[in-house]
Design a protein around this motif. Sequence first.
Motif, PDB file in Angstrom:
ATOM      1  N   UNK A 124      -0.782  -4.135  15.797  1.00 42.36           N
ATOM      2  CA  UNK A 124      -2.015  -3.445  16.121  1.00 42.36           C
ATOM      3  C   UNK A 124      -1.764  -1.949  16.199  1.00 42.36           C
ATOM      4  N   UNK A 125      -2.782  -1.171  15.826  1.00 36.17           N
ATOM      5  CA  UNK A 125      -2.626   0.289  15.857  1.00 36.17           C
ATOM      6  C   UNK A 125      -3.309   0.864  17.075  1.00 36.17           C
ATOM      7  N   UNK A 168      11.986 -20.984  -5.099  1.00 36.25           N
ATOM      8  CA  UNK A 168      12.364 -21.555  -6.395  1.00 36.25           C
ATOM      9  C   UNK A 168      12.462 -20.477  -7.463  1.00 36.25           C
ATOM     10  N   UNK A 169      11.483 -19.533  -7.475  1.00 33.66           N
ATOM     11  CA  UNK A 169      11.495 -18.521  -8.539  1.00 33.66           C
ATOM     12  C   UNK A 169      10.913 -17.172  -8.141  1.00 33.66           C
ATOM     13  N   UNK A 170      10.143 -17.093  -7.044  1.00 34.49           N
ATOM     14  CA  UNK A 170       9.443 -15.848  -6.720  1.00 34.49           C
ATOM     15  C   UNK A 170       9.428 -15.576  -5.221  1.00 34.49           C
ATOM     16  N   UNK A 171       9.746 -14.319  -4.878  1.00 32.99           N
ATOM     17  CA  UNK A 171       9.580 -13.814  -3.515  1.00 32.99           C
ATOM     18  C   UNK A 171       8.672 -12.595  -3.619  1.00 32.99           C
ATOM     19  N   UNK A 172       7.603 -12.593  -2.823  1.00 32.90           N
ATOM     20  CA  UNK A 172       6.633 -11.493  -2.863  1.00 32.90           C
ATOM     21  C   UNK A 172       6.474 -10.897  -1.462  1.00 32.90           C
ATOM     22  N   UNK A 173       6.490  -9.569  -1.401  1.00 35.25           N
ATOM     23  CA  UNK A 173       6.207  -8.867  -0.150  1.00 35.25           C
ATOM     24  C   UNK A 173       4.971  -8.017  -0.382  1.00 35.25           C
ATOM     25  N   UNK A 174       3.998  -8.136   0.516  1.00 37.69           N
ATOM     26  CA  UNK A 174       2.790  -7.327   0.411  1.00 37.69           C
ATOM     27  C   UNK A 174       2.484  -6.737   1.777  1.00 37.69           C
ATOM     28  N   UNK A 175       1.808  -5.607   1.754  1.00 33.11           N
ATOM     29  CA  UNK A 175       1.480  -4.956   3.010  1.00 33.11           C
ATOM     30  C   UNK A 175       0.232  -4.120   2.897  1.00 33.11           C
ATOM     31  N   UNK A 176      -0.552  -4.136   3.972  1.00 28.37           N
ATOM     32  CA  UNK A 176      -1.780  -3.353   4.040  1.00 28.37           C
ATOM     33  C   UNK A 176      -1.919  -2.786   5.441  1.00 28.37           C
ATOM     34  N   UNK A 177      -2.745  -1.762   5.545  1.00 28.71           N
ATOM     35  CA  UNK A 177      -3.061  -1.192   6.851  1.00 28.71           C
ATOM     36  C   UNK A 177      -4.543  -0.902   6.901  1.00 28.71           C
ATOM     37  N   UNK A 178      -5.103  -1.055   8.083  1.00 29.07           N
ATOM     38  CA  UNK A 178      -6.493  -0.687   8.334  1.00 29.07           C
ATOM     39  C   UNK A 178      -6.482   0.243   9.545  1.00 29.07           C
ATOM     40  N   UNK A 197       0.846  -1.189   0.000  1.00 28.51           N
ATOM     41  CA  UNK A 197       0.000   0.000   0.000  1.00 28.51           C
ATOM     42  C   UNK A 197       0.881   1.239   0.000  1.00 28.51           C
ATOM     43  N   UNK A 198       0.483   2.229  -0.757  1.00 31.19           N
ATOM     44  CA  UNK A 198       1.239   3.482  -0.851  1.00 31.19           C
ATOM     45  C   UNK A 198       1.392   4.119   0.530  1.00 31.19           C
ATOM     46  N   UNK A 199       2.624   4.485   0.876  1.00 32.74           N
ATOM     47  CA  UNK A 199       2.886   5.206   2.108  1.00 32.74           C
ATOM     48  C   UNK A 199       2.797   4.392   3.388  1.00 32.74           C
ATOM     49  N   UNK A 200       2.746   3.075   3.282  1.00 29.13           N
ATOM     50  CA  UNK A 200       2.633   2.216   4.459  1.00 29.13           C
ATOM     51  C   UNK A 200       3.856   2.393   5.354  1.00 29.13           C
ATOM     52  N   UNK A 201       3.628   2.681   6.625  1.00 32.48           N
ATOM     53  CA  UNK A 201       4.725   2.881   7.572  1.00 32.48           C
ATOM     54  C   UNK A 201       4.572   1.965   8.777  1.00 32.48           C
ATOM     55  N   UNK A 202       5.696   1.744   9.446  1.00 32.18           N
ATOM     56  CA  UNK A 202       5.731   0.992  10.699  1.00 32.18           C
ATOM     57  C   UNK A 202       6.446   1.815  11.749  1.00 32.18           C
ATOM     58  N   UNK A 203       6.067   1.644  12.993  1.00 34.04           N
ATOM     59  CA  UNK A 203       6.735   2.324  14.095  1.00 34.04           C
ATOM     60  C   UNK A 203       7.954   1.502  14.503  1.00 34.04           C
TER      61      UNK A 203
END
Length: 154
Positions: A153-154, A71-81, A43-49
Motif C-alpha cells: 500500500x502507498x 516448465x517453460x516460462x517465468x513472467x514477472x509483472x508489476x504495476x502501481x496506482x 511499468x517503467x520506473x516502478x520502485x519499491x521502498x
Amino acid sequence: LARTGVQGNGTASVTIAPMIGRLFSVLERTPDGTKLHFEQRMEEGLTLTLSEEAAFETFGALLENAVRHSRSLVRVSGTASTTETIVMIDDDGKGIPEEWRAAALGRGIRLDQRGNSHGLGLSIAQDFITASGGTLTLTTSDLGGLRVTAVWGL
C-alpha cells in the motif's frame, strides 16, 4: 531482516525492472533456467521502498522457486496506482493446490521433496515483504502454475 535494512527508516528504494533483469541473467544460466523463457512486464520506473539488498533477497527467493517449478516460462509483472504497488511472479508449472498454499508459506515446509532445497524461499520472501509493509499471496497463474503476488500500500 535487520542486515538488509528492511525494518529501517523506509527511505531506501529500488527500481524493480533492472533488479529483476539482473536476477534473470543469473537464473537463466542455472541448470533449471537454461530451459526457460524469462519475461518481464514491468511499468517503467516502478520502485519499491526496499533496500537493494532486501529486494534481491526477496525476489531472488521467489524467482528461484518459480524457476525450479516452471516448465517453460517465468513472467514477472508489476504495476502501481495511487494506492498500491503490485508485483506478480507467474510460472507455468504444476502450481500449488489451494489447500496447501498456507502451508507452503511456513518456514522449513517443503511440498516438493526433489532436489536440495530447504523449504525456506517462500517463507523468507514473505518475511521481507511483510516487514516492508506488504502482503504476499499465492494463487493460480493464468499460465497454469503458481502466481505469487506481492502488494504494498502507498
